[in-house]
Design a protein around this motif. Structure first.
Motif, PDB file in Angstrom:
ATOM      1  N   VAL A 216      13.010   1.075 -38.004  1.00  0.00           N
ATOM      2  CA  VAL A 216      13.172   2.086 -37.129  1.00  0.00           C
ATOM      3  C   VAL A 216      12.286   2.960 -36.359  1.00  0.00           C
ATOM      4  N   TYR A 217      11.326   3.342 -37.283  1.00  0.00           N
ATOM      5  CA  TYR A 217      10.105   4.050 -36.598  1.00  0.00           C
ATOM      6  C   TYR A 217       9.331   3.428 -35.642  1.00  0.00           C
ATOM      7  N   SER A 218       9.145   2.114 -35.951  1.00  0.00           N
ATOM      8  CA  SER A 218       8.254   1.365 -35.038  1.00  0.00           C
ATOM      9  C   SER A 218       9.143   1.291 -33.437  1.00  0.00           C
ATOM     10  N   TYR A 219      10.205   1.669 -33.483  1.00  0.00           N
ATOM     11  CA  TYR A 219      10.997   1.463 -32.052  1.00  0.00           C
ATOM     12  C   TYR A 219      11.465   2.992 -31.928  1.00  0.00           C
ATOM     13  N   ILE A 220      11.121   4.033 -32.292  1.00  0.00           N
ATOM     14  CA  ILE A 220      11.519   5.271 -32.154  1.00  0.00           C
ATOM     15  C   ILE A 220      11.940   5.630 -30.792  1.00  0.00           C
ATOM     16  N   LEU A 276      19.095   6.256 -43.624  1.00  0.00           N
ATOM     17  CA  LEU A 276      18.957   5.182 -42.480  1.00  0.00           C
ATOM     18  C   LEU A 276      20.217   4.976 -41.869  1.00  0.00           C
ATOM     19  N   GLY A 277      21.387   5.030 -43.091  1.00  0.00           N
ATOM     20  CA  GLY A 277      23.048   4.758 -42.686  1.00  0.00           C
ATOM     21  C   GLY A 277      23.404   5.880 -41.802  1.00  0.00           C
ATOM     22  N   LEU A 278      23.377   6.796 -42.084  1.00  0.00           N
ATOM     23  CA  LEU A 278      23.494   7.966 -41.392  1.00  0.00           C
ATOM     24  C   LEU A 278      22.978   8.081 -40.026  1.00  0.00           C
ATOM     25  N   PHE A 279      21.794   7.656 -39.843  1.00  0.00           N
ATOM     26  CA  PHE A 279      21.017   7.779 -38.796  1.00  0.00           C
ATOM     27  C   PHE A 279      21.598   6.705 -37.709  1.00  0.00           C
ATOM     28  N   GLY A 280      21.936   5.604 -38.082  1.00  0.00           N
ATOM     29  CA  GLY A 280      22.496   4.522 -37.544  1.00  0.00           C
ATOM     30  C   GLY A 280      23.909   4.813 -36.952  1.00  0.00           C
ATOM     31  N   ALA A 281      24.705   5.636 -37.752  1.00  0.00           N
ATOM     32  CA  ALA A 281      25.977   6.074 -37.389  1.00  0.00           C
ATOM     33  C   ALA A 281      26.004   7.122 -36.198  1.00  0.00           C
ATOM     34  N   PHE A 282      25.165   8.120 -36.360  1.00  0.00           N
ATOM     35  CA  PHE A 282      25.247   9.258 -35.561  1.00  0.00           C
ATOM     36  C   PHE A 282      24.085   9.315 -34.521  1.00  0.00           C
ATOM     37  N   VAL A 283      23.458   8.501 -34.484  1.00  0.00           N
ATOM     38  CA  VAL A 283      22.242   8.538 -33.543  1.00  0.00           C
ATOM     39  C   VAL A 283      22.385   8.790 -31.954  1.00  0.00           C
ATOM     40  N   THR A 286      22.652  13.542 -29.592  1.00  0.00           N
ATOM     41  CA  THR A 286      21.328  13.876 -29.272  1.00  0.00           C
ATOM     42  C   THR A 286      20.423  14.865 -30.426  1.00  0.00           C
ATOM     43  N   TRP A 287      21.180  15.766 -30.864  1.00  0.00           N
ATOM     44  CA  TRP A 287      20.589  16.545 -31.980  1.00  0.00           C
ATOM     45  C   TRP A 287      20.137  15.775 -33.316  1.00  0.00           C
ATOM     46  N   VAL A 288      20.946  14.489 -33.708  1.00  0.00           N
ATOM     47  CA  VAL A 288      20.831  13.773 -34.451  1.00  0.00           C
ATOM     48  C   VAL A 288      19.618  13.063 -34.882  1.00  0.00           C
ATOM     49  N   ALA A 289      19.210  12.902 -33.604  1.00  0.00           N
ATOM     50  CA  ALA A 289      17.579  12.217 -33.306  1.00  0.00           C
ATOM     51  C   ALA A 289      16.547  13.070 -33.723  1.00  0.00           C
ATOM     52  N   LEU A 350      19.979  -1.492 -29.569  1.00  0.00           N
ATOM     53  CA  LEU A 350      19.209  -0.546 -30.016  1.00  0.00           C
ATOM     54  C   LEU A 350      19.527   0.324 -31.425  1.00  0.00           C
ATOM     55  N   VAL A 351      20.581   0.312 -31.946  1.00  0.00           N
ATOM     56  CA  VAL A 351      21.236   0.655 -32.996  1.00  0.00           C
ATOM     57  C   VAL A 351      20.768   0.054 -34.330  1.00  0.00           C
ATOM     58  N   ALA A 352      21.014  -1.227 -34.128  1.00  0.00           N
ATOM     59  CA  ALA A 352      20.890  -2.479 -35.086  1.00  0.00           C
ATOM     60  C   ALA A 352      19.665  -2.150 -36.263  1.00  0.00           C
ATOM     61  N   PRO A 353      18.288  -1.773 -35.560  1.00  0.00           N
ATOM     62  CA  PRO A 353      17.214  -1.631 -36.700  1.00  0.00           C
ATOM     63  C   PRO A 353      17.686  -0.617 -37.865  1.00  0.00           C
ATOM     64  N   ALA A 354      18.469   0.228 -37.383  1.00  0.00           N
ATOM     65  CA  ALA A 354      18.981   1.297 -38.447  1.00  0.00           C
ATOM     66  C   ALA A 354      19.609   0.482 -39.637  1.00  0.00           C
ATOM     67  N   TRP A 355      20.769  -0.257 -39.128  1.00  0.00           N
ATOM     68  CA  TRP A 355      21.388  -1.020 -40.236  1.00  0.00           C
ATOM     69  C   TRP A 355      20.311  -2.282 -40.987  1.00  0.00           C
ATOM     70  N   ALA A 356      19.441  -2.703 -40.167  1.00  0.00           N
ATOM     71  CA  ALA A 356      18.443  -3.641 -40.995  1.00  0.00           C
ATOM     72  C   ALA A 356      17.753  -2.565 -41.989  1.00  0.00           C
ATOM     73  N   GLY A 357      17.231  -1.449 -41.471  1.00  0.00           N
ATOM     74  CA  GLY A 357      16.638  -0.748 -42.518  1.00  0.00           C
ATOM     75  C   GLY A 357      17.510  -0.275 -43.596  1.00  0.00           C
ATOM     76  N   VAL A 358      18.788  -0.149 -43.587  1.00  0.00           N
ATOM     77  CA  VAL A 358      19.401   0.053 -44.927  1.00  0.00           C
ATOM     78  C   VAL A 358      19.566  -1.219 -45.926  1.00  0.00           C
ATOM     79  N   GLY A 359      19.347  -2.241 -44.978  1.00  0.00           N
ATOM     80  CA  GLY A 359      19.354  -3.406 -45.867  1.00  0.00           C
ATOM     81  C   GLY A 359      18.250  -3.583 -46.635  1.00  0.00           C
ATOM     82  N   PHE A 360      17.135  -3.524 -46.064  1.00  0.00           N
ATOM     83  CA  PHE A 360      15.812  -3.219 -46.637  1.00  0.00           C
ATOM     84  C   PHE A 360      15.494  -2.388 -47.926  1.00  0.00           C
ATOM     85  N   ALA A 361      16.241  -1.295 -47.659  1.00  0.00           N
ATOM     86  CA  ALA A 361      16.144  -0.071 -48.562  1.00  0.00           C
ATOM     87  C   ALA A 361      16.964  -0.595 -49.797  1.00  0.00           C
TER      88      ALA A 361
END
Length: 399
Positions: A216-220, A276-283, A286-289, A350-361
């Protein structure tokens, strides 16, 4: 003052590693490439860390810690200086690889030096002070360098990095004690650390678990501007919030590590997956970012100190190599996360990196649980005591 001198180096490393995320469009235009090409530069830097950490540490086994620190700071200055003059994708990638070579070695030697000054039950908090340089870089250095890079050209950001490197060189020269060179030091002795199964399992925890954050952070920048609707001018604020979270996470991570290394690793990975899951669901809100950037920063650093201590304890005969391998794992995570995130970003997902992040974690959590189920050698049920005179580590019975 020695700890401060070492933390300055962490600050410089933090700026050069993370500022790229905030000025991707400017770099891409400057080198005639795409944002995905700049993402490959992140991976090249991470590859430099992975290569440099074990190779340089082993080859410099007979070199005193202070001399080694000074040499790799010079390499850091040269690598980032070359980045300033990169005008094409290949030269940019090569300079980022060279800039990454001293990263793991620096943190490894700095961590062992810091631990030698601390009581055995305060190693986590002492090492965390070195990491604070890295986190404060994300709080103040990266946003400032991002703003300068956007306003005055992306090369300006790396000019700042070179200046920090020069300050770090002078601070280490003045304040860090030379310390003794171990008479039994050798390349062979350092490489014996690689025989430890617990070392490799610990490296897997760091490499896989950390990759979730970097996906996620690499493409924030494209995520928060393209999905959350954050103006590009406020991207430095996003970076600052992430840095503030890293600072808070580092302070708590050091204390958690002193409480329980294994439990803190589990807590950190679970928290990472949830956030990461919550970030992907609600990003898309605007304020969630803004909130998400802060919380992701906290989670990213809860894992650092306990993994560092676990690695150092897994190879007491070669703590510098073991400690430097932590940042090799950290940047392997950087490379994997950036590659995974880049796959989706290139396809405008653009949201998919967050779900990939959940898988890594979650994968990192699985490795951590399996690691803790593996019977440890008896040495892991002992306590280590650092002799501040010689820098050696002695094993003493648990109280």
């Amino acid at each position: 003052m020695a700890i401060l001198a070492l933390a300055i180096g962490g600050f410089g490393i933090g700026v050069t590693e993370f500022v790229v995320m905030g000025i991707m469009p400017q770099i891409a235009e400057g080198i005639g490439g795409t944002e995905a090409d700049v993402g490959h530069g992140i991976s090249a830097y991470a590859l430099g860390v992975v290569v440099g950490a074990p190779v340089i540490t082993a080859l410099a086994a007979k070199v005193g810690r202070k001399r080694l620190l000074l040499a790799i700071i010079v390499l850091f200055i040269v690598g980032n200086g070359l980045t300033i003059f990169a005008t094409e994708v290949p030269t940019f990638l090569a300079s980022r690889f060279l800039s990454g070579l001293p990263h793991g070695v620096y943190f490894g030697v700095a961590s062992v030096t810091a631990a030698s000054m601390a009581d055995p039950d305060r190693r986590g908090r002492t090492i965390a002070k070195i990491f604070l340089g890295l986190t404060i870089a994300n709080l103040a250095g990266v946003p400032a360098a991002t703003w300068l890079g956007q306003a005055f050209g992306w090369q300006t950001a790396f000019m700042i990095v070179v200046l920090i490197g020069v300050i770090n060189l002078l601070a280490v020269l003045i304040w860090v004690p030379a310390g003794p060179v171990r008479s039994d030091a050798s390349i062979t002795r350092e490489l014996t650390a690689l025989k430890s199964g617990q070392l490799w399992l610990g490296l897997m925890i760091g490499a896989i678990g950390f990759a979730g954050i970097f996906a996620v952070y690499s493409y924030i920048t494209p995520i928060v501007t393209g999905v959350s609707g954050v103006p590009e001018a406020l991207v430095p604020l996003i970076m600052a919030l992430f840095g503030l979270g890293m600072t808070v996470g580092t302070m708590f991570g050091g204390r958690l590590a002193d409480w329980s290394v294994d439990r803190s690793i589990i807590i950190a990975l679970i928290a990472m997956a949830v956030v990461l899951g919550l970030f992907g669901a609600f990003v898309h809100i605007t304020w969630v970012a803004y909130v998400g950037a802060f919380v992701l920063g906290v989670c990213s650093q809860l894992l650092g100190p306990p993994v560092q201590i676990r690695l150092m304890d897994s190879a007491p005969q070669a703590p510098s190599l073991a400690a430097s391998m932590h940042h090799a794992a950290f940047n392997m995570a950087n490379a994997m996360g950036a590659a995974a995130g880049g796959f989706f970003i290139a396809r405008q997902m653009l949201v998919a990196p967050a779900w990939a992040g959940v898988g890594f974690a979650l994968a990192g959590l699985l490795v951590a649980v399996l690691t803790m189920l593996v019977p440890r050698k008896r040495i892991f049920r002992r306590r280590y005591q650092v002799d501040t005179t010689t820098g050696s580590i002695a094993i003493v019975p648990m109280d």
